[in-house]
Scaffold this motif. Structure first.
Motif, PDB file in Angstrom:
ATOM      1  N   LEU A  30       0.838  -1.191   0.000  1.00  8.32           N
ATOM      2  CA  LEU A  30       0.000   0.000   0.000  1.00  8.32           C
ATOM      3  C   LEU A  30       0.877   1.246   0.000  1.00  8.32           C
ATOM      4  CD1 LEU A  30      -2.545  -1.125   2.736  1.00  8.32           C
ATOM      5  CD2 LEU A  30      -2.911  -1.136   0.259  1.00  8.32           C
ATOM      6  N   LEU A  31       0.457   2.264  -0.735  1.00  6.75           N
ATOM      7  CA  LEU A  31       1.112   3.567  -0.715  1.00  6.75           C
ATOM      8  C   LEU A  31       0.182   4.564  -0.030  1.00  6.75           C
ATOM      9  CD1 LEU A  31       2.498   3.818  -4.374  1.00  6.75           C
ATOM     10  CD2 LEU A  31       3.522   2.702  -2.390  1.00  6.75           C
ATOM     11  N   SER A  32       0.705   5.761   0.222  1.00  4.94           N
ATOM     12  CA  SER A  32      -0.112   6.849   0.728  1.00  4.94           C
ATOM     13  C   SER A  32       0.145   8.083  -0.114  1.00  4.94           C
ATOM     14  CB  SER A  32       0.214   7.154   2.192  1.00  4.94           C
ATOM     15  OG  SER A  32      -0.459   8.327   2.623  1.00  4.94           O
ATOM     16  N   THR A  33      -0.914   8.846  -0.384  1.00  3.39           N
ATOM     17  CA  THR A  33      -0.746  10.080  -1.136  1.00  3.39           C
ATOM     18  C   THR A  33       0.100  11.090  -0.379  1.00  3.39           C
ATOM     19  OG1 THR A  33      -2.822  10.934  -0.211  1.00  3.39           O
ATOM     20  CG2 THR A  33      -2.941   9.813  -2.358  1.00  3.39           C
ATOM     21  N   SER A  34       0.315  10.867   0.922  1.00  3.80           N
ATOM     22  CA  SER A  34       1.107  11.811   1.717  1.00  3.80           C
ATOM     23  C   SER A  34       2.592  11.459   1.744  1.00  3.80           C
ATOM     24  CB  SER A  34       0.573  11.884   3.150  1.00  3.80           C
ATOM     25  OG  SER A  34       0.714  10.635   3.797  1.00  3.80           O
ATOM     26  N   TYR A  35       3.015  10.378   1.076  1.00  5.36           N
ATOM     27  CA  TYR A  35       4.439  10.037   1.049  1.00  5.36           C
ATOM     28  C   TYR A  35       5.220  11.146   0.337  1.00  5.36           C
ATOM     29  CZ  TYR A  35       3.855   5.142   2.560  1.00  5.36           C
ATOM     30  OH  TYR A  35       3.599   4.008   3.266  1.00  5.36           O
ATOM     31  N   PRO A  36       6.094  11.876   1.018  1.00  2.36           N
ATOM     32  CA  PRO A  36       6.807  12.974   0.351  1.00  2.36           C
ATOM     33  C   PRO A  36       7.792  12.511  -0.709  1.00  2.36           C
ATOM     34  CG  PRO A  36       7.567  12.709   2.620  1.00  2.36           C
ATOM     35  CD  PRO A  36       6.368  11.844   2.461  1.00  2.36           C
ATOM     36  N   GLU A  37       8.360  11.308  -0.561  1.00  3.76           N
ATOM     37  CA  GLU A  37       9.353  10.870  -1.552  1.00  3.76           C
ATOM     38  C   GLU A  37       8.743  10.593  -2.919  1.00  3.76           C
ATOM     39  OE1 GLU A  37      12.575  11.055  -1.137  1.00  3.76           O
ATOM     40  OE2 GLU A  37      12.290  11.685   0.938  1.00  3.76           O
TER      41      GLU A  37
ATOM     42  N   ARG B 154     -17.264   2.223   8.960  1.00  3.15           N
ATOM     43  CA  ARG B 154     -16.279   3.121   8.372  1.00  3.15           C
ATOM     44  C   ARG B 154     -15.479   3.771   9.492  1.00  3.15           C
ATOM     45  NH1 ARG B 154     -14.995   3.232   3.196  1.00  3.15           N
ATOM     46  NH2 ARG B 154     -17.185   3.407   2.643  1.00  3.15           N
ATOM     47  N   ALA B 155     -14.169   3.824   9.348  1.00  7.09           N
ATOM     48  CA  ALA B 155     -13.331   4.430  10.385  1.00  7.09           C
ATOM     49  C   ALA B 155     -12.161   5.158   9.736  1.00  7.09           C
ATOM     50  CB  ALA B 155     -12.802   3.371  11.347  1.00  7.09           C
ATOM     51  N   GLY B 156     -11.722   6.209  10.405  1.00  2.24           N
ATOM     52  CA  GLY B 156     -10.562   6.964   9.934  1.00  2.24           C
ATOM     53  C   GLY B 156     -10.823   7.792   8.704  1.00  2.24           C
TER      54      GLY B 156
ATOM     55  N   ALA C  24       1.096   9.104   8.232  1.00  2.00           N
ATOM     56  CA  ALA C  24       0.867   9.062   6.791  1.00  2.00           C
ATOM     57  C   ALA C  24      -0.589   8.745   6.480  1.00  2.00           C
ATOM     58  CB  ALA C  24       1.790   8.025   6.141  1.00  2.00           C
ATOM     59  N   PHE C  25      -1.190   7.827   7.272  1.00  2.00           N
ATOM     60  CA  PHE C  25      -2.598   7.497   7.074  1.00  2.00           C
ATOM     61  C   PHE C  25      -3.486   8.699   7.389  1.00  2.00           C
ATOM     62  CE2 PHE C  25      -6.606   6.109   9.021  1.00  2.00           C
ATOM     63  CZ  PHE C  25      -7.155   5.376   7.979  1.00  2.00           C
ATOM     64  N   ALA C  26      -3.176   9.414   8.475  1.00  2.00           N
ATOM     65  CA  ALA C  26      -4.024  10.518   8.914  1.00  2.00           C
ATOM     66  C   ALA C  26      -3.922  11.734   8.015  1.00  2.00           C
ATOM     67  CB  ALA C  26      -3.663  10.906  10.348  1.00  2.00           C
TER      68      ALA C  26
END
Length: 469
Positions: A71-78, A107-109, A232-234
């Motif tokens: 899984l990736l996150s849209t908040s990953y700065p790299e 639903r959570a988060g 990163a999730f938040a």
């Protein structure tokens, strides 16, 4: 395969390049990208016939099946800082996650970054009304249906617990990563109580979420690493590369000069000024970056520590009947079977399945049940999670990776040294955090060290090297 970028054979010559990178996974390709952009000549050697390492995708009958389903996150700065990834197409999951707990879906988060207690309380009221999946999937429904229902006290806690959960996520979102990385370090199971998470939501939300993010349902991961993953999730959305995990390494390779990456070349020994290979002799250079997995790196440099690993098994099923869902990542908080998390991946990324068919990808953590019973056991669990029959689902592939994710128990050095000697460097997710972000960040750190030692003036590399999620 990008034949114009990397070659399946290697013709050695006597010309010395500035840097040889051993390993064409995402860390090695990213390091080569940084070095090339800084003006150094670089060659990447890969023992396998193709690039990407664990970020590979199998193609079967129009389906695109990831090997480890990272899984990736849209908040990953790299993802923004790495040459070649500025055009990476990302497909986000539905906001937050969908939890199966006490026989119900919640639903959570699914909250935006929150900056105040008032905002957290407002979002918590939305969390307290979680839609449920329909009990009968139907042929083309594919959406959450049914009237909103209050979250019952239990796995996720009462509405007051939901408020505390939202506030805890808000605090994480508002805390800088470098500050999280300096907090007192404990196993995350011990530290969660001091992070503001309600006790009843630790097992109902945090444990299944960290199992999906870090492959650690036992919550033994360093609290610093877990806090970074939760941050990163938040602050972002969970997502996948469009077209498959191999899109990411292919874009990294495409950003390099043609011929930079040479596959089918196995390194047998390395030094600060050369790489010895099995079939192509000794290749001279000014510096070497070792960018293989942790075990392969220790074979070439016996002094390197090999961490423990979290095994991962990924099962891919296909069906003509679209299971209920809305493109959410579905976590089993009840732990009613071997599957940790699952998703109708074709709802998240339609390019991964042919028209008219659905692709369901499910992840089993740890040692899986015996192969003869694995599919039947997983199908039974998925039937409960999706509330639909799985009898006619087709098993497309099973990928088992015993060393999929390097473990990060406390204490864990978030910034293990990448410079071993002047001229010899190492990078990968085993030097940083065990995520794609960590692999990319370690690559940038290694490239920065090379450029500094070779006096190449690494000005584009200097920002924010101390942080990563």
């Amino acid at each position: 395969m990008l034949e114009s970028v990397y070659q399946s054979t290697y013709s050695a010559d006597t010309e010395t390049v500035d840097v040889i990178v051993v390993g064409a996974g995402v860390a090695g390709l990213a390091a080569a990208g940084h070095l090339t952009r800084a003006g150094l000549t670089t060659t990447v050697l890969e023992a396998a016939p193709a690039i990407g390492g664990r970020m590979s995708t199998e193609k079967i009958d129009g389906f695109r099946l990831d090997r480890t389903a990272q899984l990736l996150s849209t908040s990953y700065p790299e993802l923004r800082r790495t040459p070649g990834l500025d055009t990476l197409p990302l497909r986000p999951f539905a906001p937050g996650v969908l939890l199966y707990a006490d026989g119900h879906h919640h639903r959570a988060g699914a909250t935006p970054p929150l900056r105040s207690a008032r905002g957290a309380l407002t979002a918590a009221r939305a969390l307290a009304s979680a839609p449920r999946l329909p009990r009968n999937g139907g042929r083309a429904q594919g959406r959450l249906q049914g009237r909103p229902a209050g979250v019952r006290p239990g796995r996720l806690g009462a509405p007051a617990d939901q408020s505390r959960l939202a506030m805890a996520l808000a605090r994480l979102a508002a805390t800088a990563p470098e500050r999280l990385a300096t907090r007192a370090e404990l196993p995350i199971a011990e530290a969660l109580a001091t992070r503001g998470f309600p006790p009843r939501t630790i097992d109902g939300f945090v444990r299944p979420l960290l199992a999906a993010l870090l492959a650690d349902p036992a919550l033994r991961t360093s609290s610093r690493c877990a806090d970074l993953a939760l941050h990163a999730f938040a602050t972002g959305r969970l997502c996948l590369p469009e077209g498959g995990a191999d899109t990411l390494p292919e874009l990294l390779a495409a950003a390099l000069p043609p011929g930079t990456v040479r596959t089918g070349v196995r390194a047998t020994a390395i030094s600060t000024t050369s790489v010895a290979t099995a079939d192509h002799g000794e290749l001279p250079c000014r510096a070497v970056v070792l960018a293989t997995d942790a075990r392969s790196a220790a074979e070439l440099l016996p002094g390197l520590r090999v961490p423990d690993f979290h095994p991962v098994t990924v099962l891919h099923h296909a069906t003509d009947e679209l299971p209920p869902g809305d493109g959410a990542l579905l976590l089993d908080a009840d732990r009613g079977g071997p599957v940790s998390h699952t998703a109708v991946i074709s709802q998240v990324d339609p390019t991964r399945a042919p028209a008219g068919r659905a692709l369901i990808t499910s992840t089993v953590l740890g040692t899986p049940p015996e192969a003869a019973h694995l599919d039947a056991t997983v199908r039974a669990q998925l039937a409960r999670l999706y509330r639909t029959s799985t009898a006619r689902w087709e098993l497309l592939a099973v990928h088992h990776e015993p060393e999929a994710v390097p473990a990060m128990p406390a204490p864990h050095d978030l910034r293990r040294p990448v410079r071993l000697l002047a001229g010899l460097y190492v990078c990968g997710d085993h030097r940083d955090t065990s995520t794609v972000q960590g692999a990319l960040h370690s690559a940038r750190r290694a490239a920065h060290a090379v450029l500094t030692d070779l006096d190449a003036h690494p000005t584009p590399m200097e920002e924010a090297l101390e942080t990563a999620a």
